[in-house]
Design a protein around this motif. Structure first.
Motif, PDB file in Angstrom:
ATOM      1  N   UNK A 203      60.668 -39.023  45.450  1.00  0.00           N
ATOM      2  CA  UNK A 203      60.986 -38.724  44.054  1.00  0.00           C
ATOM      3  C   UNK A 203      61.507 -39.999  43.414  1.00  0.00           C
ATOM      4  N   UNK A 204      61.423 -40.052  42.080  1.00  0.00           N
ATOM      5  CA  UNK A 204      61.777 -41.258  41.326  1.00  0.00           C
ATOM      6  C   UNK A 204      62.867 -40.899  40.326  1.00  0.00           C
ATOM      7  N   UNK A 205      64.007 -41.585  40.414  1.00  0.00           N
ATOM      8  CA  UNK A 205      65.153 -41.329  39.533  1.00  0.00           C
ATOM      9  C   UNK A 205      65.478 -42.607  38.777  1.00  0.00           C
ATOM     10  N   UNK A 206      65.257 -42.631  37.479  1.00  0.00           N
ATOM     11  CA  UNK A 206      65.601 -43.787  36.655  1.00  0.00           C
ATOM     12  C   UNK A 206      66.949 -43.519  35.990  1.00  0.00           C
ATOM     13  N   UNK A 207      67.905 -44.405  36.229  1.00  0.00           N
ATOM     14  CA  UNK A 207      69.275 -44.208  35.755  1.00  0.00           C
ATOM     15  C   UNK A 207      69.537 -45.088  34.535  1.00  0.00           C
ATOM     16  N   UNK A 208      70.025 -44.440  33.482  1.00  0.00           N
ATOM     17  CA  UNK A 208      70.309 -45.135  32.221  1.00  0.00           C
ATOM     18  C   UNK A 208      71.603 -44.598  31.620  1.00  0.00           C
ATOM     19  N   UNK A 209      72.064 -45.300  30.577  1.00  0.00           N
ATOM     20  CA  UNK A 209      73.165 -44.823  29.743  1.00  0.00           C
ATOM     21  C   UNK A 209      72.762 -45.009  28.293  1.00  0.00           C
ATOM     22  N   UNK A 210      73.276 -44.165  27.449  1.00  0.00           N
ATOM     23  CA  UNK A 210      72.793 -44.018  26.087  1.00  0.00           C
ATOM     24  C   UNK A 210      73.601 -44.820  25.076  1.00  0.00           C
ATOM     25  N   UNK A 211      73.078 -44.857  23.859  1.00  0.00           N
ATOM     26  CA  UNK A 211      73.790 -45.465  22.741  1.00  0.00           C
ATOM     27  C   UNK A 211      73.236 -44.899  21.441  1.00  0.00           C
ATOM     28  N   UNK A 212      74.079 -44.797  20.428  1.00  0.00           N
ATOM     29  CA  UNK A 212      73.630 -44.341  19.109  1.00  0.00           C
ATOM     30  C   UNK A 212      74.548 -44.926  18.049  1.00  0.00           C
ATOM     31  N   UNK A 213      74.137 -44.795  16.806  1.00  0.00           N
ATOM     32  CA  UNK A 213      74.962 -45.301  15.709  1.00  0.00           C
ATOM     33  C   UNK A 213      76.039 -44.302  15.296  1.00  0.00           C
ATOM     34  N   UNK A 214      75.922 -43.064  15.730  1.00  0.00           N
ATOM     35  CA  UNK A 214      76.888 -42.035  15.369  1.00  0.00           C
ATOM     36  C   UNK A 214      77.887 -41.781  16.485  1.00  0.00           C
ATOM     37  N   UNK A 215      78.393 -40.554  16.525  1.00  0.00           N
ATOM     38  CA  UNK A 215      79.418 -40.178  17.502  1.00  0.00           C
ATOM     39  C   UNK A 215      78.828 -39.350  18.643  1.00  0.00           C
ATOM     40  N   UNK A 216      77.530 -39.474  18.868  1.00  0.00           N
ATOM     41  CA  UNK A 216      76.867 -38.676  19.899  1.00  0.00           C
ATOM     42  C   UNK A 216      77.531 -38.876  21.251  1.00  0.00           C
ATOM     43  N   UNK A 217      77.512 -37.810  22.053  1.00  0.00           N
ATOM     44  CA  UNK A 217      78.044 -37.891  23.410  1.00  0.00           C
ATOM     45  C   UNK A 217      77.324 -36.873  24.281  1.00  0.00           C
ATOM     46  N   UNK A 218      77.456 -37.014  25.586  1.00  0.00           N
ATOM     47  CA  UNK A 218      76.888 -36.053  26.507  1.00  0.00           C
ATOM     48  C   UNK A 218      75.791 -36.614  27.379  1.00  0.00           C
ATOM     49  N   UNK A 219      75.263 -35.742  28.219  1.00  0.00           N
ATOM     50  CA  UNK A 219      74.244 -36.089  29.204  1.00  0.00           C
ATOM     51  C   UNK A 219      72.922 -35.448  28.810  1.00  0.00           C
ATOM     52  N   UNK A 220      71.844 -36.200  28.935  1.00  0.00           N
ATOM     53  CA  UNK A 220      70.513 -35.651  28.732  1.00  0.00           C
ATOM     54  C   UNK A 220      69.582 -36.200  29.803  1.00  0.00           C
ATOM     55  N   UNK A 221      68.554 -35.423  30.098  1.00  0.00           N
ATOM     56  CA  UNK A 221      67.613 -35.768  31.163  1.00  0.00           C
ATOM     57  C   UNK A 221      66.201 -35.617  30.627  1.00  0.00           C
ATOM     58  N   UNK A 222      65.345 -36.592  30.922  1.00  0.00           N
ATOM     59  CA  UNK A 222      63.982 -36.597  30.392  1.00  0.00           C
ATOM     60  C   UNK A 222      62.960 -36.423  31.511  1.00  0.00           C
ATOM     61  N   UNK A 223      61.908 -35.663  31.190  1.00  0.00           N
ATOM     62  CA  UNK A 223      60.724 -35.578  32.032  1.00  0.00           C
ATOM     63  C   UNK A 223      59.501 -35.856  31.163  1.00  0.00           C
ATOM     64  N   UNK A 224      58.382 -36.101  31.815  1.00  0.00           N
ATOM     65  CA  UNK A 224      57.159 -36.437  31.094  1.00  0.00           C
ATOM     66  C   UNK A 224      56.662 -35.270  30.245  1.00  0.00           C
ATOM     67  N   UNK A 225      56.290 -35.580  29.018  1.00  0.00           N
ATOM     68  CA  UNK A 225      55.727 -34.560  28.126  1.00  0.00           C
ATOM     69  C   UNK A 225      54.374 -34.093  28.651  1.00  0.00           C
ATOM     70  N   UNK A 226      54.117 -32.774  28.671  1.00  0.00           N
ATOM     71  CA  UNK A 226      52.816 -32.284  29.133  1.00  0.00           C
ATOM     72  C   UNK A 226      51.680 -32.722  28.210  1.00  0.00           C
ATOM     73  N   UNK A 227      50.490 -32.704  28.748  1.00  0.00           N
ATOM     74  CA  UNK A 227      49.280 -33.014  27.992  1.00  0.00           C
ATOM     75  C   UNK A 227      49.214 -32.162  26.717  1.00  0.00           C
ATOM     76  N   UNK A 228      48.813 -32.782  25.622  1.00  0.00           N
ATOM     77  CA  UNK A 228      48.596 -32.049  24.383  1.00  0.00           C
ATOM     78  C   UNK A 228      49.845 -31.726  23.600  1.00  0.00           C
ATOM     79  N   UNK A 229      50.981 -32.355  23.959  1.00  0.00           N
ATOM     80  CA  UNK A 229      52.231 -32.077  23.256  1.00  0.00           C
ATOM     81  C   UNK A 229      52.807 -33.364  22.693  1.00  0.00           C
ATOM     82  N   UNK A 230      53.779 -33.194  21.815  1.00  0.00           N
ATOM     83  CA  UNK A 230      54.518 -34.323  21.276  1.00  0.00           C
ATOM     84  C   UNK A 230      55.997 -33.968  21.284  1.00  0.00           C
TER      85      UNK A 230
END
Length: 377
Positions: A203-230
């Motif tokens: 399995x492949x785990x890419x580790x990152x940390x976030x940044x934004x211009x606002x006060x956003x906080x928290x954890x999010x996790x991304x997976x590949x978008x399925x075919x035919x979606x956006x």
């Protein structure tokens, strides 16, 4: 939304004594409604398939499940015209918004049933799941690419610190571990994928940390978008499968295991399991996720992220999720029960022993849908 979180738990395999048909595509036989060219299925079909009932959940949400609380409870929570969706209060972003027709009936896209709901509720039916032996850890950025920055740290350094702590935990747990980088060096995105694709049963785990211009906080996790979606992170509609789309079901199962463990153990805001076409998700031949451990731009989270204690906690969360995912993928329909079976209320005999991917903040568990039809939606 209530402030409490009931974290998703997948309790796998109350196994039947008797032989059952192999999983097949049940959703293909369900009547479809085309909305904007997207096939939708009535939620009532889903409710009946999983033997759920209508529940009185949070105001403004339509909720179905076995129960909202108590041992073995499982529920799905949705709102019309929204892609935000909850399984036991764990946040998912669907590929298509939930709809409601003129008769007041809720509908979910067929793709989201097949690519999100069923793999999460019943990961034991994922056909191409491997018994993982190797974990490829990818600390994002590095070298001249510092990633996000604040006054105390560079993202590339934080990513590497968490990755090294995770490596130690996984080696201790018996995994083979491969790091795409172990020093402050630059690698192209394709070089990272090339390293990952050298290995089998991984399995492949890419580790990152976030940044934004606002006060956003928290954890999010991304997976590949399925075919035919956006999505906001995969703006181009892509009608061809990428290499990573062969693992759509295992991608979402892996993301669920790690994300739910992280939300439970850190108490961080749940920003959801989301879809993207980031380069490191498109081409791995293994299940792959990108984990965002918090916002360096948020003063409160930045202080936490820069501490050895919290870095260790994030590593432990990912490690627990990986171990739970491995256990879940090792449980398959048709095996003999581990303990003597006991009758359910419906008379079906099931094992009282199961595997789980996590535990909730209330000690609840989600049982796999062995009481549902044994076919695949």
């Amino acid at each position: 939304m209530p402030k409490y979180r009931t974290i998703l738990v997948i309790l796998l395999l109350s196994l039947l004594w008797t032989a059952m048909p192999a999983p097949a595509s049940a959703a293909s036989a369900w009547p479809e409604t085309s909305i904007g060219g997207v096939p939708y299925i009535e939620v009532e079909r889903l409710r009946a398939f999983y033997k759920f009932k209508n529940l009185q959940g949070d105001r403004g949400y339509y909720t179905i499940g076995s129960a909202l609380s108590g041992k073995g409870s499982r529920f799905l929570k949705m709102k019309a015209d929204s892609q935000t969706f909850y399984i036991n209060n764990v946040h998912f972003e669907l590929s298509h918004p939930v709809k409601r027709n003129a008769q007041g009936e809720y509908l979910i896209s067929k793709l989201d049933i097949v690519k999100v709901i069923d793999p999460v509720l019943r990961p034991q039916y994922i056909k191409n799941a491997e018994n993982i032996q190797t974990v490829i850890i990818d600390p994002g950025h590095g070298g001249h690419d510092a990633g996000a920055t604040n006054s105390a740290a560079h993202e590339a350094d934080l990513n590497l610190k968490v990755a090294k702590k995770l490596k130690a935990l996984l080696i201790r747990a018996g995994f083979k571990v491969v790091m795409t980088r172990e020093a402050d060096i630059f690698l192209t995105l394709q070089e990272r994928v090339n390293i990952a694709n050298k290995y089998e049963n991984a399995i492949f785990i890419s580790i990152h940390h976030n940044s934004s211009r606002g006060s956003s906080k928290g954890i999010e996790t991304f997976t590949l978008a399925p075919k035919g979606t956006t999505s906001p992170y995969a703006r181009t509609l892509r009608d061809q499968n990428l290499v990573g789309n062969a693992q759509d079901s295992t991608n979402i199962a892996l993301a669920t295991a790690i994300h739910s463990a992280a939300i439970l153990r850190t108490g961080a805001e749940d920003r959801g399991i989301k879809r993207a076409r980031f380069s490191v998700l498109c081409s791995p031949k293994h299940p792959a996720i990108l984990f965002e451990g918090g916002f360096m731009s948020n003063p409160e989270e930045a202080r936490l992220l820069n501490t050895d204690e919290y870095q260790q906690k994030l590593a432990e969360c990912i490690s627990v999720g990986i171990k739970n995912y491995k256990a879940a993928m090792g449980a398959k329909p048709g095996a003999a029960p581990v303990q003597p079976a006991a009758s359910t209320s419906g008379g079906t005999r099931t094992s009282s022993s199961s595997r789980r991917i996590g535990t909730s903040t209330r000690g609840q568990v989600i049982r796999s849908a062995t009481s549902a039809s044994r076919t695949r939606p």
